[in-house]
Design a protein around this motif. Sequence first.
Motif, mmCIF file in Angstrom:
data_model
loop_
_atom_site.group_PDB
_atom_site.id
_atom_site.type_symbol
_atom_site.label_atom_id
_atom_site.label_comp_id
_atom_site.label_asym_id
_atom_site.label_seq_id
_atom_site.Cartn_x
_atom_site.Cartn_y
_atom_site.Cartn_z
ATOM 1 N N GLY A 163 40.270 12.069 11.967
ATOM 2 C CA GLY A 163 39.360 12.609 10.966
ATOM 3 C C GLY A 163 38.189 13.337 11.602
ATOM 4 N N THR A 164 37.700 12.815 12.730
ATOM 5 C CA THR A 164 36.570 13.447 13.426
ATOM 6 C C THR A 164 36.949 14.817 13.964
ATOM 7 N N THR A 165 38.089 14.899 14.628
ATOM 8 C CA THR A 165 38.494 16.199 15.181
ATOM 9 C C THR A 165 38.814 17.190 14.068
ATOM 10 N N ALA A 166 39.345 16.690 12.935
ATOM 11 C CA ALA A 166 39.641 17.576 11.804
ATOM 12 C C ALA A 166 38.361 18.138 11.206
ATOM 13 N N ARG A 167 37.319 17.300 11.094
ATOM 14 C CA ARG A 167 36.043 17.776 10.551
ATOM 15 C C ARG A 167 35.377 18.775 11.492
ATOM 16 N N MET A 168 35.506 18.559 12.816
ATOM 17 C CA MET A 168 34.987 19.531 13.785
ATOM 18 C C MET A 168 35.713 20.861 13.639
ATOM 19 N N SER A 169 37.015 20.776 13.438
ATOM 20 C CA SER A 169 37.818 21.983 13.276
ATOM 21 C C SER A 169 37.389 22.753 12.026
ATOM 22 N N ILE A 274 58.618 23.902 9.699
ATOM 23 C CA ILE A 274 58.892 22.579 9.144
ATOM 24 C C ILE A 274 57.873 22.271 8.051
ATOM 25 N N THR A 275 58.254 21.472 7.071
ATOM 26 C CA THR A 275 57.309 21.120 6.014
ATOM 27 C C THR A 275 56.302 20.105 6.526
ATOM 28 N N VAL A 276 55.136 20.112 5.899
ATOM 29 C CA VAL A 276 54.106 19.140 6.256
ATOM 30 C C VAL A 276 54.617 17.719 6.013
ATOM 31 N N ALA A 277 55.380 17.530 4.939
ATOM 32 C CA ALA A 277 55.921 16.199 4.631
ATOM 33 C C ALA A 277 56.834 15.698 5.741
ATOM 34 N N ASP A 278 57.672 16.584 6.274
ATOM 35 C CA ASP A 278 58.576 16.180 7.359
ATOM 36 C C ASP A 278 57.804 15.876 8.640
ATOM 37 N N TYR A 283 55.568 11.752 12.681
ATOM 38 C CA TYR A 283 54.519 11.207 13.554
ATOM 39 C C TYR A 283 53.687 10.083 12.930
ATOM 40 N N SER A 284 53.947 9.745 11.667
ATOM 41 C CA SER A 284 53.209 8.658 11.027
ATOM 42 C C SER A 284 53.635 7.304 11.638
ATOM 43 N N PRO A 285 52.751 6.327 11.776
ATOM 44 C CA PRO A 285 51.366 6.323 11.283
ATOM 45 C C PRO A 285 50.337 6.770 12.305
ATOM 46 N N ILE A 286 50.747 7.037 13.561
ATOM 47 C CA ILE A 286 49.773 7.362 14.619
ATOM 48 C C ILE A 286 49.079 8.690 14.335
ATOM 49 N N LEU A 287 49.846 9.688 13.932
ATOM 50 C CA LEU A 287 49.281 11.003 13.615
ATOM 51 C C LEU A 287 49.456 11.259 12.123
ATOM 52 N N ASP A 288 48.347 11.269 11.401
ATOM 53 C CA ASP A 288 48.373 11.547 9.964
ATOM 54 C C ASP A 288 48.251 13.060 9.784
ATOM 55 N N ILE A 289 49.366 13.769 9.911
ATOM 56 C CA ILE A 289 49.361 15.228 9.908
ATOM 57 C C ILE A 289 48.864 15.790 8.579
ATOM 58 N N ASP A 290 49.270 15.170 7.489
ATOM 59 C CA ASP A 290 48.847 15.651 6.176
ATOM 60 C C ASP A 290 47.322 15.647 6.056
ATOM 61 N N ARG A 291 46.698 14.582 6.500
ATOM 62 C CA ARG A 291 45.230 14.492 6.419
ATOM 63 C C ARG A 291 44.568 15.439 7.409
ATOM 64 N N MET A 297 41.665 22.413 6.945
ATOM 65 C CA MET A 297 41.771 23.617 6.129
ATOM 66 C C MET A 297 40.945 23.547 4.844
ATOM 67 N N GLY A 298 40.572 22.343 4.437
ATOM 68 C CA GLY A 298 39.818 22.210 3.205
ATOM 69 C C GLY A 298 40.668 22.374 1.964
ATOM 70 N N GLU A 299 41.962 22.209 2.099
ATOM 71 C CA GLU A 299 42.881 22.321 0.959
ATOM 72 C C GLU A 299 44.201 21.646 1.318
ATOM 73 N N HIS A 300 44.930 21.264 0.282
ATOM 74 C CA HIS A 300 46.246 20.670 0.500
ATOM 75 C C HIS A 300 47.253 21.771 0.824
ATOM 76 N N VAL A 301 48.073 21.535 1.826
ATOM 77 C CA VAL A 301 49.133 22.474 2.205
ATOM 78 C C VAL A 301 50.449 21.711 2.129
ATOM 79 N N SER A 302 51.334 22.155 1.270
ATOM 80 C CA SER A 302 52.584 21.419 1.076
ATOM 81 C C SER A 302 53.806 22.173 1.578
ATOM 82 N N GLY A 303 53.638 23.450 1.882
ATOM 83 C CA GLY A 303 54.780 24.266 2.300
ATOM 84 C C GLY A 303 55.116 24.094 3.762
ATOM 85 N N GLN A 304 55.802 25.082 4.314
ATOM 86 C CA GLN A 304 56.211 25.034 5.715
ATOM 87 C C GLN A 304 55.107 25.558 6.631
#
Length: 696
Positions: A163-169, A274-278, A283-291, A297-304
């Motif tokens: 979460g910290t690195t995502a907020r910095m990004s 690849i889709t975000v869901a895949d 990589y879950s649970p170590i890497l929460d890619i969706d979050r 990005m400040g928005e949900h991305v569901s596509g590839q």
Amino acid sequence: MNLLYIWITGHVLSALAFASPASQNDLNQDTPYIKELLRQAKAAEIESFMNQKADPCSDFYAFACGNYERINSAFSMQVVTTGVFETLTKGLNRKIIKMLNNGHDDHDTPEDIQVKHFYESCLRIKELNSTYSEKLKRLIAEFGTMPVLEGSSWDESSFDWLGTTARMSHRYGISPILGVEVNTDIASNDRNRIYLGQQDFPLEARSMYLENETLIYRQKYRNNIQRTLQRSLGVKMELAKQTAKELLNFEVDLAKGLVDESEGLGIESLTELITVADLQKRYSPILDIDRLIFVSMGEHVSGQIYEFNKQYQENLVEVIKRTPKRTIANYIFFRLIWEFLETPSENSEKQKEACVDLTKKIFAKNLDNMFYRRYNNEKSSREIDNMWRQLKFTFNETLRSSSALDWIERPTRDLAIAKLQAMTLQINNYAKDNFTEEFADLNLQSADYVENVRQTSLLSAKQMREMLHKPAKPLEAGSQLSYTPANILIENTIKIPVSLLQPFYIWSDVYPNAVMFGTLASLIGHELIHGFDDSGRKFDAKGNTNDWWDEKSSSNFLKRRECFTKQYGKYVYDGIQLKESTSQSENIADNGGMRLAYTAYRKWYENQLKQPNKDISMETLPGLQYTAKQLFFISFGQIWCNDAHPNVKSLQVSTDQHMPGKFRVIGPLSNYDEFSKEFNCPAGSPMNPSEKCILY
């Protein structure tokens, strides 16, 4: 993080350089006296670099460049390397420093003035004094607390590294460890997509982190981390020393997931749509890619999206499991402040040079455009365009020939011709960019360097996120496109840096065409061939990834490439045995570019001989007893005259995909019968071996 540029670009001058005029108007070349003076100066320079006692058929580099190291010693000059491109860069930097140090003038746009303010704030960095450390700590406080500053009071349970690195990004575009960026879709370059992948690594290459030969550079980097912790954050020496060791070890651990450049993997091999869901499942649970993507990005991305270099993420999962949270937190916050650091120099001239480099890092496009508007030289632009047309015509003829490239099947050759016809060349002047729009949210002042970097980082991150919903624009790669020509494979475009517009370094209309073709045309030809090398042949006429080669032609390509792998793997540089590398893009481009330039020059020269009463005496230089065609090869060789400081030679071998200059000369020329013919090299001599490697 700029994943795309590294993998989709196809990838040094003169004793006259220090006296090169600021503009063409400063030196009237139209008088016979000045023309002759310039020709004599060029001849003297060429001769000064040569060792004419050396046998050109034994070692042409020693013949063409034998005295260069003595005249331009990297050790004596206390620089990393010397060569043509370094000299071009010095010339450009002198003009940039002059532009930035001069008061505001009629040339300045409001955006130019803001760039000057940024440069001035860097020069005034000492004025920040003790507030510098406080400003860095306030940046850290935006995202949490840093263990090395908090000691035993640091709360491990509340730390969320992803979460910290995502907020910095999201806020500053800084992505420690793992991040997302928006860039051109490699499969459809009219749109943008998200790329997920590795951070930018300060030491850049995998070999810099893992090989024994590069240990000294890791030690210097560790010492630099320690000094930064002490001076910039006030950490006590022993704690800073221990923390620096931990941070470097963690970064080395991360680097084990980087790609080995010698494997020659292209962007199409390293990316997966690849889709975000895949990815979340992968990589879950170590890497929460969706979050990670949502917060960045400040928005949900569901596509590839594209995952870049899967092995990095796989390695990261294991590294995170075994690394203490305290180390990860210290690392993330250190990488944050690293982007805002500048250590002032006691030497004012060195401070100016450092501040020019920092200004180029952020405002490379603006500086190139400022230079172009002030020093634009129409003659050089025309010369480059003329070279391009001749090279393109010559390679088109080669592709259409029934015998020249008979290893490529006709249907594939037809597609290669279509790609060549669609290929364009541009001077990288950014004349069409809307800088007013790009600077709309900036208000840079000359007093506060940290605040200026903060503003530019905020804007850059915002503009990157907005790209996701906008059409693709030409690839931007900062200062990397300011000094060297590059083939932008995803655009099927060759970009020429404004530094090459400077007269008298490698071009002038009073120099023989032999010199111009040996230097300028060889460099452009090198980039043209990149469109058809290991990586380039995976991109089509529109610049999209597309395997357009038939199976037989592709098999023939790989067999011929193997010849280069063996040839260049036999060379020894400063006692270091070079590696056999699968990737041969640069060597293929060196060989093909030189051959293409010489073929174009020979056609021009032979056409001149057919003209009645045509005087071709200008094709030689006064005092140099060499034919025009020999002068072409000498000029080609001298593009790569260079010297490297003894401390960096092992680094050069470990990290640079280009060969050391010596082998960029003897490699291509020893493969070329036309060279042996012009210098009467007997069969079996080192420069005329029986087995030659040929692709284009």
